[in-house]
Design an enzyme around this catalytic site. Structure first.
Site, PDB file in Angstrom:
ATOM      1  N   LYS A  37       1.540  -1.183   0.406  1.00 45.99           N
ATOM      2  CA  LYS A  37      -0.376   0.144   0.023  1.00 45.99           C
ATOM      3  C   LYS A  37       0.661   1.330   0.249  1.00 45.99           C
ATOM      4  O   LYS A  37       0.443   2.201  -0.419  1.00 45.99           O
ATOM      5  CB  LYS A  37      -1.369  -0.107   1.191  1.00 45.99           C
ATOM      6  CG  LYS A  37      -2.092   1.063   1.289  1.00 45.99           C
ATOM      7  CD  LYS A  37      -2.992   0.600   2.486  1.00 45.99           C
ATOM      8  CE  LYS A  37      -2.779   1.045   3.251  1.00 45.99           C
ATOM      9  NZ  LYS A  37      -2.328   1.844   4.311  1.00 45.99           N
ATOM     10  N   SER A  38       2.156   1.472   0.842  1.00 43.92           N
ATOM     11  CA  SER A  38       2.779   2.088   1.244  1.00 43.92           C
ATOM     12  C   SER A  38       3.504   2.753  -0.490  1.00 43.92           C
ATOM     13  O   SER A  38       3.518   3.677  -0.466  1.00 43.92           O
ATOM     14  CB  SER A  38       3.811   1.976   1.257  1.00 43.92           C
ATOM     15  OG  SER A  38       3.033   2.521   3.256  1.00 43.92           O
ATOM     16  N   ARG A  50       2.486   6.373  -3.069  1.00 45.06           N
ATOM     17  CA  ARG A  50       4.064   6.920  -3.734  1.00 45.06           C
ATOM     18  C   ARG A  50       5.083   6.764  -5.325  1.00 45.06           C
ATOM     19  O   ARG A  50       4.592   7.542  -5.693  1.00 45.06           O
ATOM     20  CB  ARG A  50       5.441   6.237  -2.818  1.00 45.06           C
ATOM     21  CG  ARG A  50       4.674   6.373  -1.348  1.00 45.06           C
ATOM     22  CD  ARG A  50       5.956   6.063  -0.125  1.00 45.06           C
ATOM     23  NE  ARG A  50       6.134   6.970   0.655  1.00 45.06           N
ATOM     24  CZ  ARG A  50       4.898   6.173   2.221  1.00 45.06           C
ATOM     25  NH1 ARG A  50       3.862   5.727   1.637  1.00 45.06           N
ATOM     26  NH2 ARG A  50       5.295   7.232   3.030  1.00 45.06           N
ATOM     27  N   LYS A  93      -5.240   5.525  15.045  1.00 43.45           N
ATOM     28  CA  LYS A  93      -4.926   5.341  13.406  1.00 43.45           C
ATOM     29  C   LYS A  93      -5.624   4.923  12.921  1.00 43.45           C
ATOM     30  O   LYS A  93      -6.712   5.985  13.496  1.00 43.45           O
ATOM     31  CB  LYS A  93      -4.485   3.502  13.683  1.00 43.45           C
ATOM     32  CG  LYS A  93      -3.021   3.379  13.917  1.00 43.45           C
ATOM     33  CD  LYS A  93      -1.953   3.827  12.521  1.00 43.45           C
ATOM     34  CE  LYS A  93      -0.793   4.241  12.732  1.00 43.45           C
ATOM     35  NZ  LYS A  93       0.146   4.982  12.081  1.00 43.45           N
ATOM     36  N   GLN A  97       4.411   9.185   7.493  1.00 46.02           N
ATOM     37  CA  GLN A  97       3.930  10.315   6.865  1.00 46.02           C
ATOM     38  C   GLN A  97       3.802  11.486   6.989  1.00 46.02           C
ATOM     39  O   GLN A  97       3.871  12.597   5.564  1.00 46.02           O
ATOM     40  CB  GLN A  97       2.209   9.486   7.506  1.00 46.02           C
ATOM     41  CG  GLN A  97       1.827   8.890   7.175  1.00 46.02           C
ATOM     42  CD  GLN A  97      -0.103   7.944   7.488  1.00 46.02           C
ATOM     43  OE1 GLN A  97      -0.306   9.339   8.161  1.00 46.02           O
ATOM     44  NE2 GLN A  97      -0.643   6.784   6.859  1.00 46.02           N
ATOM     45  N   GLY A 148      -5.232   7.802   5.722  1.00 43.56           N
ATOM     46  CA  GLY A 148      -4.099   8.183   6.329  1.00 43.56           C
ATOM     47  C   GLY A 148      -3.143   9.050   5.187  1.00 43.56           C
ATOM     48  O   GLY A 148      -2.850  10.390   5.203  1.00 43.56           O
ATOM     49  N   ASP A 156       1.194  -1.277  11.687  1.00 44.63           N
ATOM     50  CA  ASP A 156      -0.075  -1.364  11.390  1.00 44.63           C
ATOM     51  C   ASP A 156       0.372  -2.918  11.552  1.00 44.63           C
ATOM     52  O   ASP A 156      -1.125  -3.877  11.323  1.00 44.63           O
ATOM     53  CB  ASP A 156       0.253  -1.544   9.838  1.00 44.63           C
ATOM     54  CG  ASP A 156       0.466  -0.271   9.334  1.00 44.63           C
ATOM     55  OD1 ASP A 156       0.261   0.586  10.496  1.00 44.63           O
ATOM     56  OD2 ASP A 156       0.690   0.204   8.334  1.00 44.63           O
ATOM     57  N   ARG A 168      -9.287  12.105  12.605  1.00 43.19           N
ATOM     58  CA  ARG A 168      -7.687  11.369  12.292  1.00 43.19           C
ATOM     59  C   ARG A 168      -6.942  13.328  12.529  1.00 43.19           C
ATOM     60  O   ARG A 168      -7.583  14.120  12.022  1.00 43.19           O
ATOM     61  CB  ARG A 168      -7.229  10.753  11.430  1.00 43.19           C
ATOM     62  CG  ARG A 168      -8.107   9.391  11.612  1.00 43.19           C
ATOM     63  CD  ARG A 168      -7.741   8.592  10.833  1.00 43.19           C
ATOM     64  NE  ARG A 168      -6.202   8.008  10.876  1.00 43.19           N
ATOM     65  CZ  ARG A 168      -5.018   7.730  10.527  1.00 43.19           C
ATOM     66  NH1 ARG A 168      -5.549   6.419   9.224  1.00 43.19           N
ATOM     67  NH2 ARG A 168      -3.797   6.747  10.251  1.00 43.19           N
TER      68      ARG A 168
HETATM   69  C1  S3P Z   1       2.501   4.933   6.340  1.00 35.32           C
HETATM   70  C2  S3P Z   1       2.834   5.046   7.264  1.00 35.32           C
HETATM   71  C3  S3P Z   1       2.229   4.705   9.092  1.00 35.32           C
HETATM   72  C4  S3P Z   1       1.096   3.501   8.702  1.00 35.32           C
HETATM   73  C5  S3P Z   1       0.341   3.767   6.804  1.00 35.32           C
HETATM   74  C6  S3P Z   1       1.718   3.968   6.116  1.00 35.32           C
HETATM   75  C7  S3P Z   1       2.944   5.360   5.165  1.00 35.32           C
HETATM   76  O1  S3P Z   1       1.833   5.673   9.199  1.00 35.32           O
HETATM   77  O2  S3P Z   1       0.441   3.528   9.469  1.00 35.32           O
HETATM   78  O3  S3P Z   1      -0.370   2.692   7.150  1.00 35.32           O
HETATM   79  O4  S3P Z   1       2.514   4.605   3.906  1.00 35.32           O
HETATM   80  O5  S3P Z   1       3.957   5.622   4.666  1.00 35.32           O
HETATM   81  P1  S3P Z   1       2.200   6.931  10.416  1.00 35.32           P
HETATM   82  O6  S3P Z   1       3.338   7.259   9.944  1.00 35.32           O
HETATM   83  O7  S3P Z   1       0.656   7.599  10.374  1.00 35.32           O
HETATM   84  O8  S3P Z   1       2.911   6.656  11.440  1.00 35.32           O
END
Ligand code: S3P
Length: 444
Positions: free
Chosen positions: A28-29, A33, A349, A176, A101, A322, A129
């Site tokens: 997902k991350s 990106r 979260k 994030q 988020g 996570d 959030r």
């Molecule tokens: C993520 C960062 C994390 C994670 C989220 C994905 C990212 O959040 O919990 O699922 O892709 O940068 P935080 O930056 O709030 O810890």
């Protein structure tokens, strides 16, 4: 889609035995990106293995709204025609980031150094959030945020007219926030410097280097040279270790199971769960370890077996942030007590994940204790009663965690809304069925 449609109550049938191999979807991350950086490059970025979960699809829509051309060619195969750093145009409507988020915070960073206004919203979870953690550093670039009380969404961000680069120490361990500052820095002249208090996932730094930006990491200090020309890339998204955690942990707790999940990204900033499971005595092996697209990758093999409770140190939290919900499930079935330290970020979260897991586990007959920053689960050595309905609170990882628990409890665990898994793992139910799980849909 999940968060606006009818809730779908479901349960797993207890007594599952899981066997075989499962293809986990893209990370997902990295998927978010790929779309965002592709949209800021000059020319065509090609992506395979993109996660087509609701969160990432919302980011794809947002990139189109900002002026990039984003095309889907087939399952996981996408191309992005970027507009170049500084080339986005004012969106004609509100940007709805759904449940994400990561989506909204990275996008806020991106538009903070563009001279126009963008209004962001999301579902009930995202609207609750905290966004001040992102809008505070973005204000240093010259961006102005007008949100609801507590800086929550819906929120309008007016981008800086003459952005200045910044130096910022991120007060919370958050990839994030770090990424939002670096993304804003892309369109500011000179060096933007971000200091972390703890190392968090480093996909932004690695991928921006791949796109040709100058990004230097010195311990916890990251320096980005602004206004680069980003060069389009060909990206094969690695499979998501956070999604792999569900079939892996389900195999560890379901008697007689033996599951292989090939090609999982094991970037050290993401792999803390797997270290923890091994410390608990899990029968978990890494096979065929290799490197793909600059990231370490391996095939994970998980077999059912006894496990024991442990203390999970606070310094490991960022690398498995996570994964605490599914770890709590494993802990409930293990022998002895598991204490998770330094986990207060779980409270902000998609839901307050400590509270969601604590209430759900208690309802299933498990003893838990919590403080603001820690979570303790008293393991029941394989014998968790179950027989409760748990609230998923618009949180995909809470839903999948309780589905996995319900495969190993004595009585079924009912999940109040299964649709939320769409967020990050749209094929979770069929994939688990292929391994041997069964699910029931409840219509009452
Ligand atoms: C993520 C960062 C994390 C994670 C989220 C994905 C990212 O959040 O919990 O699922 O892709 O940068 P935080 O930056 O709030 O810890």
């Amino acid at each position: 889609m999940s968060h606006t449609g009818e809730p779908r109550p479901m349960s797993a049938v207890p007594g599952a035995t899981l066997n075989g191999s499962a293809e986990i979807p893209g990370d997902k991350s990295v998927s978010h990106r790929s779309l965002i950086f592709g949209a800021m490059a000059v020319g065509e970025t090609k992506v395979t293995g993109l996660l087509e979960g609701a969160d990432v699809l919302d980011t794809a829509k947002a990139m189109r709204a900002l002026g990039a051309e984003v095309i889907r060619h087939g399952q996981g195969e996408w191309s992005i025609h970027g507009v170049g750093v500084g080339g986005f145009s004012e969106p004609a409507d509100v940007i709805d980031c759904g449940n994400s988020g990561t989506g909204v915070r990275l996008l806020m960073g991106t538009v903070a150094t563009h001279d126009f206004a963008t209004t962001f919203t999301g579902d009930a979870s995202l609207r609750s959030r905290p966004m001040g953690r992102v809008t505070d550093p973005l204000a240093l670039f010259g961006a102005v945020a007008h949100g609801r009380s507590g800086g929550r969404l819906p929120l309008t961000l007016v981008g800086a007219t003459n952005p200045a680069p910044v130096r910022y120490k991120v007060p919370v361990p958050s990839a994030q926030v770090k990424s939002a500052v670096l993304l804003a820095g892309l369109n500011a002249p000179g060096d933007t410097i971000v200091e972390e208090i703890e190392a968090t996932r480093d996909h932004t730094e690695r991928m921006l280097r791949g796109f040709g930006a100058q990004v230097e990491t010195d311990g916890l200090v990251i320096t980005l040279k602004g206004q680069p020309e980003l060069k389009p890339q060909v990206i094969a998204v690695p499979r998501d270790p956070s999604s792999a955690a569900f079939p892996v942990c389900a195999a560890l707790i379901c008697e007689g199971s033996d599951v292989l999940v090939p090609g999982i990204g094991l970037n050290p900033t993401r792999a803390g769960l797997y270290t923890t499971l091994r410390e608990m005595g899990a029968d978990l092996t890494f096979e065929n370890a290799r490197e793909e697209g600059g990231e370490p990758v391996a095939d994970l093999r998980a077999r059912f077996g006894p496990m024991k409770g442990i203390e999970v140190p606070p310094e490991r939290a960022a690398s498995m942030i996570d994964e605490y919900p599914i770890l709590s499930v494993v802990a409930a079935l293990a022998e002895g007590v598991t204490v998770m330290h330094g986990v207060k970020e779980l409270r902000v979260k998609e839901s307050d994940r400590i509270d969601a897991m604590a209430r759900g586990l208690e309802a299933c007959g498990v003893r838990v204790e919590e403080t603001e920053d820690s979570f303790t689960v008293h393991g029941m050595g394989g014998k968790v009663p179950g027989g409760a309905t748990v609230g998923t609170r618009l949180d995909h990882r809470i839903a999948m965690s309780f589905f996995c628990l319900g495969m190993a409890t004595q009585k079924p665990v009912r999940i109040d809304d299964a649709t939320v898994v769409e967020t990050s793992f749209p094929n979770f139910l069929p994939l688990m069925e292929k391994l041997g799980a069964s699910f029931r849909r409840h219509n009452d």
